[in-house]
Design an enzyme around this catalytic site. Structure first.
Site, PDB file in Angstrom:
ATOM      1  N   GLN A 191       1.273  -0.783   0.226  1.00 42.58           N
ATOM      2  CA  GLN A 191       0.151  -0.233  -0.153  1.00 42.58           C
ATOM      3  C   GLN A 191       0.583   1.393   0.101  1.00 42.58           C
ATOM      4  O   GLN A 191       0.360   2.308   0.044  1.00 42.58           O
ATOM      5  CB  GLN A 191      -0.833   0.099   1.267  1.00 42.58           C
ATOM      6  CG  GLN A 191      -1.771  -1.657   1.346  1.00 42.58           C
ATOM      7  CD  GLN A 191      -2.755  -0.959   2.651  1.00 42.58           C
ATOM      8  OE1 GLN A 191      -2.820  -2.241   2.670  1.00 42.58           O
ATOM      9  NE2 GLN A 191      -3.651   0.605   2.654  1.00 42.58           N
ATOM     10  N   PHE A 222      -6.262  -4.341   3.379  1.00 42.98           N
ATOM     11  CA  PHE A 222      -6.663  -3.608   4.618  1.00 42.98           C
ATOM     12  C   PHE A 222      -6.201  -3.715   5.365  1.00 42.98           C
ATOM     13  O   PHE A 222      -5.991  -3.409   7.213  1.00 42.98           O
ATOM     14  CB  PHE A 222      -7.424  -4.873   5.717  1.00 42.98           C
ATOM     15  CG  PHE A 222      -8.528  -5.706   4.189  1.00 42.98           C
ATOM     16  CD1 PHE A 222      -9.517  -4.638   4.001  1.00 42.98           C
ATOM     17  CD2 PHE A 222      -8.304  -6.743   3.322  1.00 42.98           C
ATOM     18  CE1 PHE A 222     -10.126  -5.403   2.732  1.00 42.98           C
ATOM     19  CE2 PHE A 222      -9.288  -7.461   2.369  1.00 42.98           C
ATOM     20  CZ  PHE A 222     -10.130  -6.485   2.278  1.00 42.98           C
ATOM     21  N   GLU A 226       0.572  -2.100   4.609  1.00 48.91           N
ATOM     22  CA  GLU A 226       0.842  -0.182   4.848  1.00 48.91           C
ATOM     23  C   GLU A 226       2.270  -0.157   5.102  1.00 48.91           C
ATOM     24  O   GLU A 226       2.921   0.434   5.181  1.00 48.91           O
ATOM     25  CB  GLU A 226      -0.332   0.813   5.671  1.00 48.91           C
ATOM     26  CG  GLU A 226       0.248   1.557   5.738  1.00 48.91           C
ATOM     27  CD  GLU A 226      -1.404   2.728   6.326  1.00 48.91           C
ATOM     28  OE1 GLU A 226      -2.276   2.187   6.916  1.00 48.91           O
ATOM     29  OE2 GLU A 226      -0.672   3.710   7.026  1.00 48.91           O
ATOM     30  N   ARG A 304      -4.808   7.841  16.873  1.00 48.90           N
ATOM     31  CA  ARG A 304      -6.171   7.053  16.382  1.00 48.90           C
ATOM     32  C   ARG A 304      -7.654   6.923  17.329  1.00 48.90           C
ATOM     33  O   ARG A 304      -7.816   6.977  17.084  1.00 48.90           O
ATOM     34  CB  ARG A 304      -5.751   6.834  14.851  1.00 48.90           C
ATOM     35  CG  ARG A 304      -7.773   6.923  13.624  1.00 48.90           C
ATOM     36  CD  ARG A 304      -7.308   5.898  13.000  1.00 48.90           C
ATOM     37  NE  ARG A 304      -6.945   7.259  11.891  1.00 48.90           N
ATOM     38  CZ  ARG A 304      -7.696   8.120  11.306  1.00 48.90           C
ATOM     39  NH1 ARG A 304      -9.208   8.203  11.632  1.00 48.90           N
ATOM     40  NH2 ARG A 304      -7.161   9.117  10.711  1.00 48.90           N
ATOM     41  N   ARG A 336      -7.719  -2.129   9.239  1.00 43.59           N
ATOM     42  CA  ARG A 336      -9.587  -0.877   9.035  1.00 43.59           C
ATOM     43  C   ARG A 336      -9.743  -0.515  10.097  1.00 43.59           C
ATOM     44  O   ARG A 336     -10.166  -1.160  11.012  1.00 43.59           O
ATOM     45  CB  ARG A 336     -10.017  -1.825   7.678  1.00 43.59           C
ATOM     46  CG  ARG A 336     -11.230  -1.049   7.182  1.00 43.59           C
ATOM     47  CD  ARG A 336     -11.675  -2.340   6.056  1.00 43.59           C
ATOM     48  NE  ARG A 336     -12.895  -1.539   5.512  1.00 43.59           N
ATOM     49  CZ  ARG A 336     -13.498  -1.753   4.830  1.00 43.59           C
ATOM     50  NH1 ARG A 336     -13.319  -3.069   4.726  1.00 43.59           N
ATOM     51  NH2 ARG A 336     -14.148  -1.641   3.601  1.00 43.59           N
ATOM     52  N   PHE A 338      -7.896   1.251  11.939  1.00 41.18           N
ATOM     53  CA  PHE A 338      -6.270   1.764  13.138  1.00 41.18           C
ATOM     54  C   PHE A 338      -6.897   2.895  14.632  1.00 41.18           C
ATOM     55  O   PHE A 338      -6.080   3.405  14.749  1.00 41.18           O
ATOM     56  CB  PHE A 338      -6.385   2.755  11.439  1.00 41.18           C
ATOM     57  CG  PHE A 338      -4.774   3.119  11.595  1.00 41.18           C
ATOM     58  CD1 PHE A 338      -3.848   2.221  11.295  1.00 41.18           C
ATOM     59  CD2 PHE A 338      -3.762   4.509  11.976  1.00 41.18           C
ATOM     60  CE1 PHE A 338      -2.220   2.811  10.883  1.00 41.18           C
ATOM     61  CE2 PHE A 338      -2.756   5.007  12.596  1.00 41.18           C
ATOM     62  CZ  PHE A 338      -1.990   3.925  10.795  1.00 41.18           C
ATOM     63  N   THR A 434      -3.750  11.247  10.342  1.00 37.61           N
ATOM     64  CA  THR A 434      -3.734  12.100  11.647  1.00 37.61           C
ATOM     65  C   THR A 434      -2.116  12.579  11.836  1.00 37.61           C
ATOM     66  O   THR A 434      -1.563  13.620  12.196  1.00 37.61           O
ATOM     67  CB  THR A 434      -3.318  10.649  13.395  1.00 37.61           C
ATOM     68  OG1 THR A 434      -3.090  10.208  13.434  1.00 37.61           O
ATOM     69  CG2 THR A 434      -4.790  10.938  13.233  1.00 37.61           C
ATOM     70  N   ALA A 503      -5.861   5.505   6.134  1.00 34.00           N
ATOM     71  CA  ALA A 503      -6.810   6.542   5.874  1.00 34.00           C
ATOM     72  C   ALA A 503      -7.747   6.622   5.733  1.00 34.00           C
ATOM     73  O   ALA A 503      -8.352   8.053   6.019  1.00 34.00           O
ATOM     74  CB  ALA A 503      -6.033   7.376   6.558  1.00 34.00           C
ATOM     75  N   GLU A 702     -12.820   2.686   5.402  1.00 36.71           N
ATOM     76  CA  GLU A 702     -12.859   2.239   6.804  1.00 36.71           C
ATOM     77  C   GLU A 702     -14.190   2.226   7.713  1.00 36.71           C
ATOM     78  O   GLU A 702     -14.638   1.833   8.337  1.00 36.71           O
ATOM     79  CB  GLU A 702     -11.661   2.724   7.554  1.00 36.71           C
ATOM     80  CG  GLU A 702     -10.807   2.223   6.885  1.00 36.71           C
ATOM     81  CD  GLU A 702      -8.712   3.469   7.919  1.00 36.71           C
ATOM     82  OE1 GLU A 702      -9.355   4.644   7.210  1.00 36.71           O
ATOM     83  OE2 GLU A 702      -8.235   2.443   8.703  1.00 36.71           O
TER      84      GLU A 702
HETATM   85  N1  MTE Z   1     -11.791  -2.949   0.441  1.00 38.52           N
HETATM   86  C1  MTE Z   1     -11.139  -3.979  -0.356  1.00 38.52           C
HETATM   87  N2  MTE Z   1     -11.990  -4.561  -0.946  1.00 38.52           N
HETATM   88  N3  MTE Z   1      -9.554  -3.914   0.325  1.00 38.52           N
HETATM   89  C2  MTE Z   1      -8.914  -3.692   0.663  1.00 38.52           C
HETATM   90  O1  MTE Z   1      -8.002  -3.717   1.121  1.00 38.52           O
HETATM   91  N4  MTE Z   1      -8.684  -2.270   2.616  1.00 38.52           N
HETATM   92  C3  MTE Z   1      -9.051  -0.612   3.129  1.00 38.52           C
HETATM   93  C4  MTE Z   1     -10.477   0.065   3.046  1.00 38.52           C
HETATM   94  N5  MTE Z   1     -11.139  -1.170   1.961  1.00 38.52           N
HETATM   95  C5  MTE Z   1      -9.369  -2.591   1.790  1.00 38.52           C
HETATM   96  C6  MTE Z   1     -10.999  -2.222   0.628  1.00 38.52           C
HETATM   97  C7  MTE Z   1      -8.712   0.300   3.722  1.00 38.52           C
HETATM   98  S1  MTE Z   1      -8.237  -0.526   5.505  1.00 38.52           S
HETATM   99  C8  MTE Z   1      -8.992   1.172   3.466  1.00 38.52           C
HETATM  100  S2  MTE Z   1      -7.338   2.182   4.716  1.00 38.52           S
HETATM  101  C9  MTE Z   1      -9.049   1.908   2.601  1.00 38.52           C
HETATM  102  O2  MTE Z   1     -10.150   1.171   1.622  1.00 38.52           O
HETATM  103  C10 MTE Z   1      -7.695   2.277   1.584  1.00 38.52           C
HETATM  104  O3  MTE Z   1      -8.618   2.628  -0.004  1.00 38.52           O
HETATM  105  P1  MTE Z   1      -9.169   4.193   0.509  1.00 38.52           P
HETATM  106  O4  MTE Z   1      -8.562   5.741   0.695  1.00 38.52           O
HETATM  107  O5  MTE Z   1      -8.956   4.282  -1.430  1.00 38.52           O
HETATM  108  O6  MTE Z   1     -10.849   4.418   0.847  1.00 38.52           O
HETATM  109  N1  LUZ Z   2      -2.287   5.113   8.487  1.00 38.46           N
HETATM  110  C1  LUZ Z   2      -1.566   6.569   8.905  1.00 38.46           C
HETATM  111  C2  LUZ Z   2      -3.430   5.058   8.712  1.00 38.46           C
HETATM  112  O1  LUZ Z   2      -0.374   6.339   8.792  1.00 38.46           O
HETATM  113  N2  LUZ Z   2      -2.074   7.064   9.627  1.00 38.46           N
HETATM  114  C3  LUZ Z   2      -3.620   7.249  10.177  1.00 38.46           C
HETATM  115  O2  LUZ Z   2      -3.813   8.284  10.126  1.00 38.46           O
HETATM  116  C4  LUZ Z   2      -4.118   6.501   9.346  1.00 38.46           C
HETATM  117  N3  LUZ Z   2      -5.290   6.064   9.793  1.00 38.46           N
HETATM  118  C5  LUZ Z   2      -6.024   5.023   9.121  1.00 38.46           C
HETATM  119  C6  LUZ Z   2      -5.732   3.954   8.231  1.00 38.46           C
HETATM  120  N4  LUZ Z   2      -4.160   3.625   7.560  1.00 38.46           N
HETATM  121 MO1  MOS Z   3      -6.035   0.999   5.651  1.00 37.12          MO
HETATM  122  S1  MOS Z   3      -6.210   0.491   7.879  1.00 37.12           S
HETATM  123  O1  MOS Z   3      -5.768   2.594   6.307  1.00 37.12           O
HETATM  124  O2  MOS Z   3      -5.242   0.539   5.360  1.00 37.12           O
END
Ligand code: MTE
Ligand code: LUZ
Ligand code: MOS
Length: 768
Positions: A191, A222, A226, A304, A336, A338, A434, A503, A702
């Site tokens: 990611q 998810f 990251e 967070r 997801r 966090f 954050t 995030a 999330e």
């Molecule tokens: N949806 C799918 N299908 N697969 C994923 O890995 N990750 C989740 C969410 N939805 C995820 C998902 C998480 S943890 C985040 S932070 C956001 O998607 C990231 O994507 P976005 O910022 O484009 O919404």
């Molecule tokens: N990652 C991060 C995150 O570095 N900062 C954030 O605030 C955060 N929040 C949600 C998911 N990933």
């Molecule tokens: Mo989502 S936990 O911010 O990859």
């Protein structure tokens, strides 16, 4: 031909890292993991492994040309063990060989002689021993001490929440290729392409410019990719660099489950004070976060947690402390939500406890304390455009709650062993990293001579549909058919210094950068059109360039070609940074979030009180998604997030044995929701514009996860309908085993029969 993600997936054409054409001479790498949770390596005997035909190297810390360091926020994590090991599964060496099979055979021949040291697995025990990953932080507002003295009701207790395995479908993987100038190109399932680039450069002792990282797409992240895709990419890069050959490293499922971190388990203490009419006056809470053996993203996750201490409620006096504890488990990581789900579960538990104490339904307290416009959160931000109450009322206010209560009451009257329950869950989730500095993104847009376009951003596609949302933005500005817009793979050579796709900000940040790039290209095309027409005013409408409002102007293709021949740049690299946000860590105050996401869910569950089994029957949600960028994608995010949240709070149980070995390392022992488990879901979007959102939208990734928390309280509610005297406990996950043992605390499982049940003697069986 349509080339969006879904059609490629359906045809089996989409390529993930492990599907990319394999270069000639490809070698395979695999870590040798620490067999013990804590200790000192006396000797590592790799001679038998190296003697195996087809094994090229067993690399250790000594073979690293740069720094043996993969830590991101804090540099506290070696890539390969350097004398000491701190968790079972920690990479000690990297085996490189001709095939995935041979490296696994070689792994069984490596012998590690390790002096074992005492290990700590429990967060509170770590805190007592002062084993912390990062300094403890406290968010505070008002004066809790004096507020507690004015409370009519005070409840105190403890809350436990468990870990969670990401279970992305694609396991951790990377392929590294040496480049002609001594650098390396890496295909990584991450990611955070820029973090991989920076860390590989550090480990190899190269400049970042010589390290190229490309991410085709992820089979789910998810949060699990990251930070934790990085070490595997570094190992593949190290092997490729040392051996001068392309190297791939792909974990198998059980390896992935054992070697990588999970959602942080939390253990928390709360104290909640209210007036007799249900207004919350004071809340004090301490979170013990089980961080594992290295910091990873724990400091940010802990932050967070603090930001989401009060969930969707206004509380004037708050003191919230978070302690990040160092234990001998794999470093826990982003997942997801966090850290927010853990905080919200404690808040909801405290409210449930108070309601029980006051002998009222929890939703009376929830509703009474919902945040309103202008409320100040403990971190100093005043809330605006709050839709908490609108969502609540829309979902429950027009008699829906009364109807549900009636239904459940009559069900419970008619059933002896089966009981139904429900719970409401409002959410308030802050959007923005954050860490303010991460709220930036770039986009590179090209328009080609034939009118088609391509766009590269820092966003990584992981199933959340960010590519399709970005395609939609280009399509909207250029009035171009979606099929004529190519969304390219994420690549550090086209986009530098990108933030993780995390995030929930992927579409907001990268979409805004894309919007700016497209708007600038369109402005140049308009200017050219105007110049070609005696400087007359030109507008672009429905794909046509209209001169001074007259119909019959040129088409997109004609105008693009004309701009090109008049030497106009049809490419743009644009940058976006979220305006106005800031946070002062020395005071723990500021305005960290661009906006908040609100909504309310009601969850209905059904427990078989003889067996301990249950079903989450129904989920109803009214969610403020702003004006969705893509309502079908957003609906998918809602459904997936809710089921994932329900899994965390009900059936998913990460278990280690007494020596820190993961017991639940297969799907036989680790249970996740499937389509049979998935409840009947009715999700409605509020469709209220978000004035600060991209095209008035709101992030969606999330927030829905946290609706799942209601699953816990719905089950508890059903259990209490069966036996109102059960001891209240707030320990997730609420597995069927827990349900049974809480219903019958004094009985062995084989003693539980219909006649031994608390209600059996007093309730007449219904006769049909
Ligand atoms: N949806 C799918 N299908 N697969 C994923 O890995 N990750 C989740 C969410 N939805 C995820 C998902 C998480 S943890 C985040 S932070 C956001 O998607 C990231 O994507 P976005 O910022 O484009 O919404
Ligand atoms: N990652 C991060 C995150 O570095 N900062 C954030 O605030 C955060 N929040 C949600 C998911 N990933
Ligand atoms: Mo989502 S936990 O911010 O990859």
């Amino acid at each position: 031909m349509s080339s969006n993600e879904i059609s490629l997936h359906l045809k089996g054409l989409s390529q993930f890292v492990d599907d990319l054409p394999e270069p000639q001479n490809l070698l395979f790498a695999l870590p040798f993991p620490s067999p013990v949770a804590h200790g000192r390596i006396r000797e590592l005997d790799t001679s038998d492994a190296l003697a195996l035909d087809g094994i090229y190297a067993v690399l250790t810390a000594r073979d690293i040309p740069g720094e043996n360091q993969v830590g991101n926020i804090i540099q506290d994590e070696v890539m390969l063990a350097d004398g000491e090991v701190h968790y079972v599964g920690q990479p000690v060496a990297v085996i490189v060989g001709e095939s995935p099979e041979i490296v696994r055979r070689a792994r069984r021949l490596i012998r590690a002689d390790i002096e074992e040291w005492p290990a700590v697995f429990d967060a509170r025990e770590a805190a007592e021993k002062n084993l912390l990953l990062t300094p403890t932080r406290t968010f505070a507002i008002g004066d809790v001490e004096s507020a507690f003295s004015q409370c009519d009701v005070i409840v105190e207790g403890r809350v436990e929440s468990g870990g969670q395995e990401h279970l992305y479908m694609e396991t951790q993987t990377a392929m590294a290729l040496p480049t002609e100038d001594g650098g390396v190109k890496i295909y990584s399932a991450t990611q955070s392409a820029s973090v991989v680039q920076r860390t590989v450069a550090r480990v190899l002792g190269l400049e970042a410019s010589r390290v190229e990282v490309e991410v085709p797409r992820l089979g789910g992240g998810f949060g699990g990719k990251e930070d934790q895709a990085t070490p595997w990419a570094c190992m593949a890069a190290l092997a490729a660099h040392r051996l001068g050959r392309p190297v791939k490293l792909t974990l198998r499922r059980s390896e992935d489950m054992r070697y990588t971190g999970k959602r942080h388990p939390y253990s928390s203490d709360y104290k909640l004070g209210l007036t007799s009419d249900g207004k919350i006056l004071a809340y004090e809470v301490t979170f013990y976060q089980n961080g594992g053996a290295a910091a990873d993203l724990s400091p940010a996750i802990m932050e967070r947690t603090l930001f989401h201490t009060t969930n969707s409620y206004y509380i004037p006096n708050v003191r919230s402390t978070a302690i990040s504890c160092k234990t001998n488990l794999p470093p826990n990581t982003a997942f997801r939500g966090f850290g927010a789900p853990q905080a919200m579960f404690v808040m909801e538990s405290a409210l449930y406890h108070a309601a029980s104490e006051m002998d009222i339904r929890p939703e009376i307290l929830q509703k009474k304390n919902l945040v309103k416009n202008g409320n100040k959160m403990p971190y100093g931000q005043r809330l605006t455009n709050v839709s908490a109450r609108t969502c609540w009322d829309g979902l429950l206010g027009k008699g829906q709650l009364a109807l549900l209560k009636k239904e459940i009451k009559s069900y419970n009257r008619e059933h002896v062993f089966k009981k139904a329950g429900y719970a409401v869950m409002p959410i308030c989730f802050g959007i923005s990293f954050t860490n303010t500095g991460l709220n930036q993104a770039s986009s590179l847009v090209h328009v080609f001579g034939d009118g088609s376009a391509s766009v590269t951003t820092g966003a990584v596609e992981m199933g959340q549909g960010v590519k399709e949302k970005i395609r939609g933005i280009v399509s909207r500005i250029f009035c171009l058919d979606r099929g004529r817009i190519k969304v390219e793979f994420t690549n550090t050579t086209r986009i530098a210094n990108m933030s993780p796709t995390a995030a929930s900000t992927g579409a907001d940040l990268n979409g805004n950068a894309t919007r700016l790039a497209c708007e600038r290209i369109l402005a140049r095309i308009l200017k050219n059109e105007s110049k070609q027409n005696d400087d007359k005013l030109v507008r672009f409408e429905n794909g046509r360039f209209l001169i001074e409002g007259n119909a019959g102007g040129r088409s997109w293709e004609e105008a693009v070609l004309s701009a090109y021949w008049n030497r106009t740049s049809l490419s743009e690299h644009a940058f976006y940074a979220t305006p106005k946000i800031h946070f002062d860590k020395s005071r723990e105050k500021g305005q960290p979030f661009a906006y908040h996401v609100y909504g309310t869910a009601v969850v209905q569950a059904d427990v078989d009180c003889l067996r301990g089994t249950y079903r989450i029957e129904k989920v109803r949600v009214l969610h403020d998604a702003g004006a969705p960028l893509h309502s079908k994608i957003d609906m998918g995010q809602m459904e997936g997030g809710i089921v994932q949240g329900l899994g965390w709070i009900t059936m998913e149980e990460v278990q280690h044995d007494g020596s820190g070995r993961l017991v639940t390392d297969t799907l036989t022992t680790y249970k996740v929701p499937d389509i049979q488990f998935a409840p009947d879901m009715e999700i409605t979007f509020l469709n209220r514009d978000n004035p600060v959102g991209l095209y008035r939208s709101k992030a969606v990734g999330e927030p829905p996860f946290m609706y799942g928390i209601a699953g816990y309280f719905a089950l508890l509610d059903a259990m209490r309908a069966f036996d109102k005297n059960i001891v209240l406990r707030f320990e997730a996950p609420m597995t069927p085993e827990r349900v049974l043992s809480w219903l019958y605390p004094d009985k062995e499982p084989e003693e539980i029969t219909a006649t031994s049940m608390p209600v059996a003697e007093t309730v007449e069986l219904p006769v049909k």
